[in-house]
Design a protein around this motif. Structure first.
Motif, PDB file in Angstrom:
ATOM      1  N   LEU A   1     -34.464  25.225   3.320  1.00  0.00           N
ATOM      2  CA  LEU A   1     -33.554  26.348   2.869  1.00  0.00           C
ATOM      3  C   LEU A   1     -34.026  27.781   3.428  1.00  0.00           C
ATOM      4  N   LYS A   2     -35.300  28.018   3.939  1.00  0.00           N
ATOM      5  CA  LYS A   2     -35.600  28.789   4.796  1.00  0.00           C
ATOM      6  C   LYS A   2     -35.162  28.815   6.131  1.00  0.00           C
ATOM      7  N   GLU A   3     -35.251  27.514   6.474  1.00  0.00           N
ATOM      8  CA  GLU A   3     -34.791  27.461   7.930  1.00  0.00           C
ATOM      9  C   GLU A   3     -33.186  27.571   8.058  1.00  0.00           C
ATOM     10  N   LEU A   4     -32.719  27.203   7.081  1.00  0.00           N
ATOM     11  CA  LEU A   4     -30.981  27.639   6.822  1.00  0.00           C
ATOM     12  C   LEU A   4     -30.757  29.163   6.919  1.00  0.00           C
ATOM     13  N   ASP A   5     -31.632  29.652   6.014  1.00  0.00           N
ATOM     14  CA  ASP A   5     -31.285  31.214   5.945  1.00  0.00           C
ATOM     15  C   ASP A   5     -31.505  32.049   7.189  1.00  0.00           C
ATOM     16  N   LEU A   6     -32.241  31.274   8.200  1.00  0.00           N
ATOM     17  CA  LEU A   6     -32.644  32.006   9.548  1.00  0.00           C
ATOM     18  C   LEU A   6     -31.231  31.633  10.494  1.00  0.00           C
ATOM     19  N   LEU A   7     -30.647  30.571  10.409  1.00  0.00           N
ATOM     20  CA  LEU A   7     -29.228  30.400  11.081  1.00  0.00           C
ATOM     21  C   LEU A   7     -28.142  31.222  11.199  1.00  0.00           C
ATOM     22  N   ASP A   8     -27.640  31.642  12.299  1.00  0.00           N
ATOM     23  CA  ASP A   8     -26.418  32.396  12.220  1.00  0.00           C
ATOM     24  C   ASP A   8     -25.110  31.809  11.443  1.00  0.00           C
TER      25      ASP A   8
ATOM     26  N   LEU B   1     -22.358  25.015   7.181  1.00  0.00           N
ATOM     27  CA  LEU B   1     -23.591  25.692   6.804  1.00  0.00           C
ATOM     28  C   LEU B   1     -23.458  25.953   5.283  1.00  0.00           C
ATOM     29  N   ALA B   2     -22.693  26.648   4.715  1.00  0.00           N
ATOM     30  CA  ALA B   2     -22.485  27.044   3.481  1.00  0.00           C
ATOM     31  C   ALA B   2     -22.558  25.823   2.629  1.00  0.00           C
ATOM     32  N   GLU B   3     -22.285  24.695   3.129  1.00  0.00           N
ATOM     33  CA  GLU B   3     -22.248  23.181   2.116  1.00  0.00           C
ATOM     34  C   GLU B   3     -23.488  22.867   2.307  1.00  0.00           C
ATOM     35  N   ALA B   4     -24.089  22.993   3.534  1.00  0.00           N
ATOM     36  CA  ALA B   4     -25.647  22.569   3.527  1.00  0.00           C
ATOM     37  C   ALA B   4     -26.555  23.509   2.675  1.00  0.00           C
ATOM     38  N   ASN B   5     -26.422  24.622   2.700  1.00  0.00           N
ATOM     39  CA  ASN B   5     -26.833  25.512   1.876  1.00  0.00           C
ATOM     40  C   ASN B   5     -26.867  25.171   0.565  1.00  0.00           C
ATOM     41  N   ALA B   6     -25.689  25.088  -0.098  1.00  0.00           N
ATOM     42  CA  ALA B   6     -25.492  24.711  -1.639  1.00  0.00           C
ATOM     43  C   ALA B   6     -26.334  23.515  -1.914  1.00  0.00           C
ATOM     44  N   ASN B   7     -26.015  22.563  -1.079  1.00  0.00           N
ATOM     45  CA  ASN B   7     -26.769  21.035  -1.156  1.00  0.00           C
ATOM     46  C   ASN B   7     -28.099  21.225  -1.311  1.00  0.00           C
ATOM     47  N   VAL B   8     -28.900  21.919  -0.691  1.00  0.00           N
ATOM     48  CA  VAL B   8     -30.294  22.405  -0.494  1.00  0.00           C
ATOM     49  C   VAL B   8     -30.687  22.648  -2.002  1.00  0.00           C
ATOM     50  N   ARG B   9     -29.744  24.070  -2.038  1.00  0.00           N
ATOM     51  CA  ARG B   9     -30.186  24.731  -3.337  1.00  0.00           C
ATOM     52  C   ARG B   9     -30.094  23.764  -4.769  1.00  0.00           C
ATOM     53  N   LYS B  10     -28.862  22.928  -4.635  1.00  0.00           N
ATOM     54  CA  LYS B  10     -28.735  22.324  -5.677  1.00  0.00           C
ATOM     55  C   LYS B  10     -29.842  20.909  -5.952  1.00  0.00           C
ATOM     56  N   ARG B  11     -30.315  20.614  -5.009  1.00  0.00           N
ATOM     57  CA  ARG B  11     -31.586  19.592  -4.749  1.00  0.00           C
ATOM     58  C   ARG B  11     -32.742  20.374  -5.410  1.00  0.00           C
ATOM     59  N   ILE B  12     -32.924  21.501  -4.898  1.00  0.00           N
ATOM     60  CA  ILE B  12     -34.249  22.479  -5.249  1.00  0.00           C
ATOM     61  C   ILE B  12     -34.200  22.392  -6.965  1.00  0.00           C
ATOM     62  N   ASP B  13     -32.847  23.058  -7.351  1.00  0.00           N
ATOM     63  CA  ASP B  13     -32.717  22.951  -8.788  1.00  0.00           C
ATOM     64  C   ASP B  13     -32.793  21.713  -9.712  1.00  0.00           C
ATOM     65  N   TYR B  14     -32.454  20.673  -9.244  1.00  0.00           N
ATOM     66  CA  TYR B  14     -32.804  19.242  -9.779  1.00  0.00           C
ATOM     67  C   TYR B  14     -34.225  18.863  -9.594  1.00  0.00           C
ATOM     68  N   ILE B  15     -34.871  18.955  -8.507  1.00  0.00           N
ATOM     69  CA  ILE B  15     -36.320  18.880  -8.709  1.00  0.00           C
ATOM     70  C   ILE B  15     -37.043  19.610  -9.361  1.00  0.00           C
ATOM     71  N   SER B  16     -36.781  20.811  -9.597  1.00  0.00           N
ATOM     72  CA  SER B  16     -37.377  21.945 -10.371  1.00  0.00           C
ATOM     73  C   SER B  16     -37.329  21.605 -11.919  1.00  0.00           C
ATOM     74  N   ALA B  17     -36.233  21.127 -12.181  1.00  0.00           N
ATOM     75  CA  ALA B  17     -35.682  20.428 -13.506  1.00  0.00           C
ATOM     76  C   ALA B  17     -36.642  19.404 -13.677  1.00  0.00           C
ATOM     77  N   GLU B  18     -36.686  18.374 -12.912  1.00  0.00           N
ATOM     78  CA  GLU B  18     -37.616  17.079 -12.923  1.00  0.00           C
ATOM     79  C   GLU B  18     -38.903  17.473 -13.465  1.00  0.00           C
ATOM     80  N   LEU B  19     -39.321  18.452 -12.243  1.00  0.00           N
ATOM     81  CA  LEU B  19     -40.877  18.881 -12.689  1.00  0.00           C
ATOM     82  C   LEU B  19     -41.042  19.416 -14.189  1.00  0.00           C
ATOM     83  N   LYS B  20     -40.276  20.214 -14.711  1.00  0.00           N
ATOM     84  CA  LYS B  20     -40.293  20.701 -15.930  1.00  0.00           C
ATOM     85  C   LYS B  20     -40.245  19.665 -17.027  1.00  0.00           C
ATOM     86  N   ARG B  21     -39.416  18.742 -16.745  1.00  0.00           N
ATOM     87  CA  ARG B  21     -39.581  17.526 -17.669  1.00  0.00           C
ATOM     88  C   ARG B  21     -40.644  16.639 -17.654  1.00  0.00           C
ATOM     89  N   LEU B  22     -41.021  16.502 -16.310  1.00  0.00           N
ATOM     90  CA  LEU B  22     -42.480  15.773 -16.006  1.00  0.00           C
ATOM     91  C   LEU B  22     -43.685  16.491 -16.678  1.00  0.00           C
TER      92      LEU B  22
END
Length: 128
Positions: free
Chosen positions: A47-54, A72-93
């Motif tokens: 996500l940090k790398e994607l934010d650096l791109l034009d 780029l917007a789709e890639a950014n959205a996909n990565v953010r969704k993945r981060i949300d999912y992983i964060s939710a899984e970590l809370k559940r765990l």
């Protein structure tokens, strides 16, 4: 008196097996949590790398052995969704781990009390 001690020892063995199973579940939880933590770090880095791109930069997604061009917007959205999912899984765990640790402490107490009871009965039998 001997049958009481044998019953207590069977009960102790059963509780010890339950405790062992809980400890294995906790270890498995830690392994899964470690995997998700690593994935979270990797995705945050992406996500940090994607934010650096034009805005007009080319982004490619690896699908099997092929690199496919992605918006780029789709890639950014996909990565953010993945981060949300992983964060939710970590809370559940974490919640599951807390529950398992509470059960483990309860089992440890029960095993300790049974051991003390057996020892006191055997000590009383030895004196008699």
């Amino acid at each position: 008196m001997g049958t009481v001690v044998r019953e207590l020892q069977r009960d102790l063995e059963s509780k010890a097996n339950d405790l062992n199973k809980l400890q294995k579940d906790i270890a498995k939880n830690h392994q899964v949590r470690k995997k998700y933590t690593i994935q979270l770090g990797e995705n945050e880095l992406v996500l940090k790398e994607l934010d650096l791109l034009d805005k007009d930069a080319n982004v490619y997604k690896l699908i099997g052995p092929v690199l496919v061009k992605q918006d780029l917007a789709e890639a950014n959205a996909n990565v953010r969704k993945r981060i949300d999912y992983i964060s939710a899984e970590l809370k559940r765990l974490d919640a599951t781990l807390q529950d398992l640790e509470d059960k483990q402490n309860s089992k440890k107490d029960a095993v300790l009390k049974l051991q003390q009871r057996i020892q006191s009965l055997q000590a009383g039998k030895a004196k008699a």
